[in-house]
Design a protein around this motif. Sequence first.
Motif, short mmCIF file in Angstrom:
data_model
loop_
_atom_site.label_atom_id
_atom_site.label_comp_id
_atom_site.label_asym_id
_atom_site.label_seq_id
_atom_site.Cartn_x
_atom_site.Cartn_y
_atom_site.Cartn_z
N GLY A 131 0.80 -1.22 0.00
CA GLY A 131 0.00 0.00 0.00
C GLY A 131 0.83 1.27 0.00
O GLY A 131 0.42 2.28 -0.57
N THR A 132 2.02 1.23 0.63
CA THR A 132 2.84 2.44 0.72
C THR A 132 3.48 2.82 -0.61
O THR A 132 4.05 3.91 -0.73
CB THR A 132 3.93 2.27 1.79
N LEU A 133 3.39 1.96 -1.61
CA LEU A 133 3.91 2.29 -2.93
C LEU A 133 3.03 3.30 -3.66
O LEU A 133 3.43 3.88 -4.66
CB LEU A 133 4.01 1.03 -3.79
N TYR A 134 1.82 3.53 -3.13
CA TYR A 134 0.83 4.35 -3.83
C TYR A 134 0.45 5.58 -3.01
O TYR A 134 0.40 5.52 -1.78
CB TYR A 134 -0.43 3.53 -4.11
N PRO A 135 0.16 6.70 -3.68
CA PRO A 135 -0.33 7.87 -2.95
C PRO A 135 -1.74 7.65 -2.44
O PRO A 135 -2.44 6.75 -2.91
CB PRO A 135 -0.28 8.98 -4.01
N GLU A 136 -2.14 8.45 -1.46
CA GLU A 136 -3.50 8.32 -0.91
C GLU A 136 -4.54 8.52 -2.01
O GLU A 136 -4.40 9.37 -2.88
CB GLU A 136 -3.72 9.36 0.19
N GLY A 137 -5.60 7.68 -1.93
CA GLY A 137 -6.69 7.81 -2.88
C GLY A 137 -6.44 7.15 -4.22
O GLY A 137 -7.31 7.20 -5.10
N ASP A 138 -5.29 6.53 -4.39
CA ASP A 138 -4.97 5.88 -5.67
C ASP A 138 -5.83 4.62 -5.82
O ASP A 138 -5.73 3.69 -5.02
CB ASP A 138 -3.48 5.51 -5.70
N ARG A 139 -6.65 4.57 -6.85
CA ARG A 139 -7.58 3.45 -7.04
C ARG A 139 -6.88 2.17 -7.48
O ARG A 139 -7.51 1.12 -7.58
CB ARG A 139 -8.65 3.83 -8.06
N TRP A 303 -9.80 -7.11 -12.95
CA TRP A 303 -10.47 -6.36 -14.03
C TRP A 303 -11.91 -6.04 -13.65
O TRP A 303 -12.39 -4.93 -13.90
CB TRP A 303 -10.43 -7.19 -15.31
N LEU A 304 -12.59 -7.00 -13.04
CA LEU A 304 -14.00 -6.82 -12.69
C LEU A 304 -14.21 -5.66 -11.73
O LEU A 304 -15.10 -4.83 -11.93
CB LEU A 304 -14.54 -8.11 -12.08
N TRP A 305 -13.39 -5.59 -10.67
CA TRP A 305 -13.57 -4.52 -9.68
C TRP A 305 -13.34 -3.14 -10.32
O TRP A 305 -14.06 -2.18 -10.02
CB TRP A 305 -12.64 -4.70 -8.49
N ASP A 310 -15.68 1.84 -12.46
CA ASP A 310 -15.85 2.86 -13.51
C ASP A 310 -17.32 3.17 -13.76
O ASP A 310 -17.67 4.28 -14.17
CB ASP A 310 -15.20 2.37 -14.81
N ARG A 311 -18.19 2.17 -13.53
CA ARG A 311 -19.62 2.35 -13.76
C ARG A 311 -20.39 2.70 -12.49
O ARG A 311 -21.62 2.78 -12.50
CB ARG A 311 -20.21 1.08 -14.37
N GLY A 312 -19.65 2.89 -11.38
CA GLY A 312 -20.30 3.22 -10.12
C GLY A 312 -21.08 2.07 -9.53
O GLY A 312 -22.00 2.27 -8.73
N MET A 313 -20.72 0.82 -9.88
CA MET A 313 -21.46 -0.36 -9.44
C MET A 313 -20.63 -1.28 -8.56
O MET A 313 -21.11 -2.36 -8.18
CB MET A 313 -21.94 -1.15 -10.67
#
Length: 461
Positions: A131-139, A303-305, A310-313
Motif C-alpha cells: 500500500g505504501t507504494l501508492y499515494p493516498e486515494g490511488d484506485r 479487471w471486474l472490480w 468505472d460504472r459506479g457499481m
Amino acid sequence: MFAQHPVGLRLLFFTETWERFSYYGMRALLSLFMINALLFDKAFTSQIYGIYTAAVYMTPIIGGYISDRYWGNRRSIIVGAILMALGQFGLFISGTFYSTADVAIPFFAIGLTLLVIGNGFFKPNISTMVGTLYPEGDRRRDSAYTIFYMGVNLGAFLSPLVCGYLGDTGSAADFRWGFFAAGIGMLIGLFTFITMKDKYLVTPTGEQIGLAPSGKSQTEKEKYDKPLTSIDYQRIAVIFILAFFVVFFWASFEQAGISLTFFAEEQTIRDFNVVGIDFVVPASWFQSINPLMILLLAPFFAWLWIKLGDRGMEPSSPVKMSIGIFLLSVGYLIIIYGISQAEGGAKVSAFWLFALYTVHTMGELCLSPIGLSMVNKLAPLKFASLLMGVWFLANMAANYTAGVLSSFYPDPKAGHFPELFGFVIGDLQAFFMIFVIMSATAAAILFVLSFWLKKLMHGVH
C-alpha cells in the motif's frame, strides 16, 4: 499485469512468492508428516495443526508493533525471513530422524516455533509495504493487492507439487526433502529482497519506504505524527468488526490442510492412467488446486472490480466479503453432493474436490485481497502494521477453530463417532454440513450489516 504499477510491486510480488512457496510447501506435508512419520492420530494432528497455524497469525501483531515503533518494514521482513528459513531446516532435521522420537519431536517443535516467530515479522510488513507504494486515494491499490495475491498463490501452487513430489512419496523417510525444498525457497526470497530493496522500494517521488520510524521520509513523518480523529476511530472499528466475520471464512477454508487432506488421502479416487501409465496423485497435490485457480481467476477479478468501479457499481468491501463467505458454504454443499453420488461408501471422484476448491477460490478472491487492501486504506499510518497484525489475529482464531472442528472428522477406525453440541457426527456429509451452516449464517449477517459498515468507512471503498 505490472505495466500500470510501480516497479516495487514486482519485488514484493516475487519475495512473497518464495515465502509462500516455503510456507505452503511445508503446510502441504505437515499433517501427513505428523500422521505417517511421527505417528500421531488424526484428532491430535488436527489440534497441533490448528495451534500452529493459529500461532502463525498471532505473532504478526507483535511483529507489526515492533516494526511501527522500532525497526521499520524492511528490517522486520529480513529478520522474519531468516527465522523462517531456520525453521524449515529444523523440520528437515526432524524428518531426517523421524524414527528417533527424542530427536524428531524437539526439532519438530523448534522448527514450528521459528516459523511462527519469523512469520510474525514478515507477514504484516510485506503486506503493508504494498500500500505504501501508492499515494493516498490511488484506485490502483485494490488491483495491486490482487496482483500481490497472485504472487502468494504462485508460490502456493508450485510448492505442494514440488515439496509433495519430494516428500509425499509413501515413504516416511522422504518428508525431510520436502521441508528442505521449502527452506531453500525461503532463502531465495530473502536474497531477492535484500539485493533489490534499495533500488525499487520507493515512493512515486523517489523517497525510500519501509525504513525505521527515525528514518521515514518527511511525508511519512507528517502523517505518522498526526493525531487520530473520530473518523479514524470509526474506520478502525470497521477493521475489528470485519475481522470477526472473516474468522468464519478461514475456519472453513483452512480445512484444506487437515480434514480435506484426510478426505483426499482416504476418500478420493487418486489412481489415474495417463497414456498407459498408472499414476497415483499424492494427496498433498490437491492443495495446489486453490492457488492454480487463483492464478487463473485473479486477473478477471482485478479487471471486474475496476470495471464495476468505472460504472459506479462496485460493491463495498463488506459486501464483497459477505459474498466470499457465502461461496464457502456453496463449496461444501458441492462436496456433500459428491459424497451422495458415491455408492456403498465408495471413494469419491476427484472432480468434486476440484469443484469445491474452485468455488472456494472465488470466495477467497472476494475476501482476502479485498481485506488486505481495506485494512491498508482504513488504518492510520502510525498504526498501519499494527492493525495489519490485528487483521491477522482473525486468522489466528480461525485457524485454531479450524483445528478444533477438524478433530470432529469421523474416523471409523477410532471405534466411535464424535459429537458436536449433542449431535453425533456419524458420516462425512454431517461433518461437512457444519461448514455449510456456519458460513451461510455468517455471510447473511455480514451482508445485513454491510450498509452500516459502509457509513463508518467514510468514503473508503
